[in-house]
Design an enzyme around this catalytic site. Structure first.
Site, short mmCIF file in Angstrom:
data_model
loop_
_atom_site.label_atom_id
_atom_site.label_comp_id
_atom_site.label_asym_id
_atom_site.label_seq_id
_atom_site.Cartn_x
_atom_site.Cartn_y
_atom_site.Cartn_z
N ASP A 1 0.84 -1.20 0.00
CA ASP A 1 0.00 0.00 0.00
C ASP A 1 0.87 1.24 0.00
O ASP A 1 2.02 1.20 0.43
CB ASP A 1 -0.84 0.05 1.30
CG ASP A 1 -2.04 -0.86 1.24
OD1 ASP A 1 -2.38 -1.33 0.14
OD2 ASP A 1 -2.63 -1.10 2.30
N LYS B 1 -3.59 2.59 -2.32
CA LYS B 1 -4.89 3.24 -2.24
C LYS B 1 -4.67 4.69 -1.87
O LYS B 1 -4.04 4.97 -0.85
CB LYS B 1 -5.74 2.60 -1.17
CG LYS B 1 -6.09 1.19 -1.45
CD LYS B 1 -6.79 0.61 -0.26
CE LYS B 1 -7.11 -0.85 -0.49
NZ LYS B 1 -7.65 -1.46 0.68
N MET C 1 -8.27 9.14 9.09
CA MET C 1 -9.10 9.39 7.90
C MET C 1 -10.14 10.50 8.19
O MET C 1 -11.28 10.40 7.74
CB MET C 1 -9.82 8.10 7.45
CG MET C 1 -8.86 7.01 7.04
SD MET C 1 -9.67 5.47 6.61
CE MET C 1 -9.95 4.76 8.22
N1 SAH Z 1 -3.56 0.71 9.47
C1 SAH Z 1 -3.15 2.09 9.52
C2 SAH Z 1 -4.30 3.04 9.33
C3 SAH Z 1 -4.99 2.90 7.98
S1 SAH Z 1 -6.22 4.11 7.75
C4 SAH Z 1 -2.41 2.36 10.84
O1 SAH Z 1 -2.45 1.54 11.77
O2 SAH Z 1 -1.73 3.40 10.90
C5 SAH Z 1 -5.31 5.37 6.92
C6 SAH Z 1 -5.20 6.58 7.81
O3 SAH Z 1 -4.13 6.44 8.73
C7 SAH Z 1 -4.88 7.88 7.07
O4 SAH Z 1 -6.02 8.45 6.48
C8 SAH Z 1 -4.35 8.73 8.20
O5 SAH Z 1 -5.39 9.20 9.03
C9 SAH Z 1 -3.56 7.71 9.00
N2 SAH Z 1 -2.13 7.68 8.63
C10 SAH Z 1 -1.41 6.60 8.25
N3 SAH Z 1 -0.12 6.92 8.05
C11 SAH Z 1 0.00 8.24 8.32
C12 SAH Z 1 1.08 9.16 8.30
N4 SAH Z 1 2.31 8.79 7.97
N5 SAH Z 1 0.84 10.45 8.63
C13 SAH Z 1 -0.41 10.85 8.98
N6 SAH Z 1 -1.46 10.02 8.99
C14 SAH Z 1 -1.27 8.74 8.69
#
Ligand code: SAH
Length: 258
Positions: free
Chosen positions: A36, A58, A169
């Site tokens: 991803d 995505k 998100m």
């Molecule tokens: N499984 C992931 C989350 C997936 S949903 C986890 O545990 O982190 C995707 C959301 O995660 C994004 O829309 C944002 O809100 C957050 N996110 C993931 N990586 C990020 C990053 N490097 N900086 C800021 N937000 C992040």
């Protein structure tokens, strides 16, 4: 690593320094990696030198490969005997649809091992110097998806918890979330931080309050991916940490070489 086996791997929030050793080992042995965009992927060819790399990335509102096709690809490669790594951003079971991917593998009789990852829910606030449970300030944190608008019941529940609220998100629904929480009793002055692109060179943090954040975020043209943190802990942020990518690079430079 066994052929025909799937490893569902959490890649952390974007910096390769936040990959676990388990993730690095699985990548090194992989024949196929489906990754991803939010997972660290710049140097995948080095981490997984013998693997076929498939971008199933995505971006919000734009799914190049539908979820059922991703699941189909994972299962297909595993049934062909490959060691498959499904590399996801953060932790695979935090809003990552990892649960569905495990079910798809099991339904096809494919063995799957989950390697957890560092979730952005905790790590991205830390990147902006925010401790989600600062002692004597907050003894709980609640992680919610802001992908769809919140119901009034959900907003009332969140506002009544006295919890740090971490929203993933949530950029698209920022006005609905912040105005809804105030309507349900949170003070308009409650601190909020929006941390964009944590652990990348473009990391940016905006500190504001519930009544001003929509204005501040709009003025700054905030975009996804970002994490929202709402609660008093935000006022205790150590803003010196505000560029975590730099902090990690400095730490790596100080580490003894092999
Ligand atoms: N499984 C992931 C989350 C997936 S949903 C986890 O545990 O982190 C995707 C959301 O995660 C994004 O829309 C944002 O809100 C957050 N996110 C993931 N990586 C990020 C990053 N490097 N900086 C800021 N937000 C992040």
């Amino acid at each position: 690593m066994t052929p025909g086996q799937v490893y569902l791997v959490g890649g952390g929030p974007g910096s390769e320094d936040l990959l676990t050793l388990g993730a690095v080992k699985a990548l090194a042995a992989a024949d196929v990696v489906l990754y991803d965009r939010l997972a660290p992927h710049d140097r995948l060819a080095q981490f997984a030198p013998t693997a076929l790399l498939i971008d199933v990335g995505k971006t919000p509102g734009h799914h190049p490969i539908p979820q059922c096709d991703i699941e189909g690809l994972i299962v297909k490669h595993a049934l062909e005997g490959s060691c498959v790594v499904r590399l996801k951003g953060g932790d695979p079971f935090v809003f990552g649809r990892g649960g569905e991917e495990v079910m798809a593998c099991r339904a096809a009789g494919v063995e799957v091992t989950v390697i957890p990852g560092v979730s952005s829910a905790v790590a991205v606030p830390a990147a902006a110097g925010i401790a989600v449970t600062h002692r004597d300030v907050s003894r709980m944190f609640t992680v919610v998806s802001g992908h769809a608008p919140f119901s009034e019941t959900e907003l009332a529940g969140l506002a009544g918890l006295a919890s740090t609220i971490v929203v993933l998100m949530g950029v698209g629904n920022l006005p609905q979330i912040t105005q809804g929480l105030v309507r349900h009793g949170l003070p308009a002055s409650t601190p909020i931080a929006v941390i964009e692109r944590g652990y990348t060179r473009e990391q940016r943090s905006i500190f504001s309050s519930l009544d001003r954040i929509v204005y501040d975020a709009t003025a700054a043209c905030v975009k996804s991916p970002a994490v929202l943190v709402i609660g008093e802990v935000v006022a205790y942020a150590n803003r010196d940490d505000a560029n975590a990518a730099f902090v990690l690079e400095t730490a790596a430079a100080l580490a003894p070489s092999e």
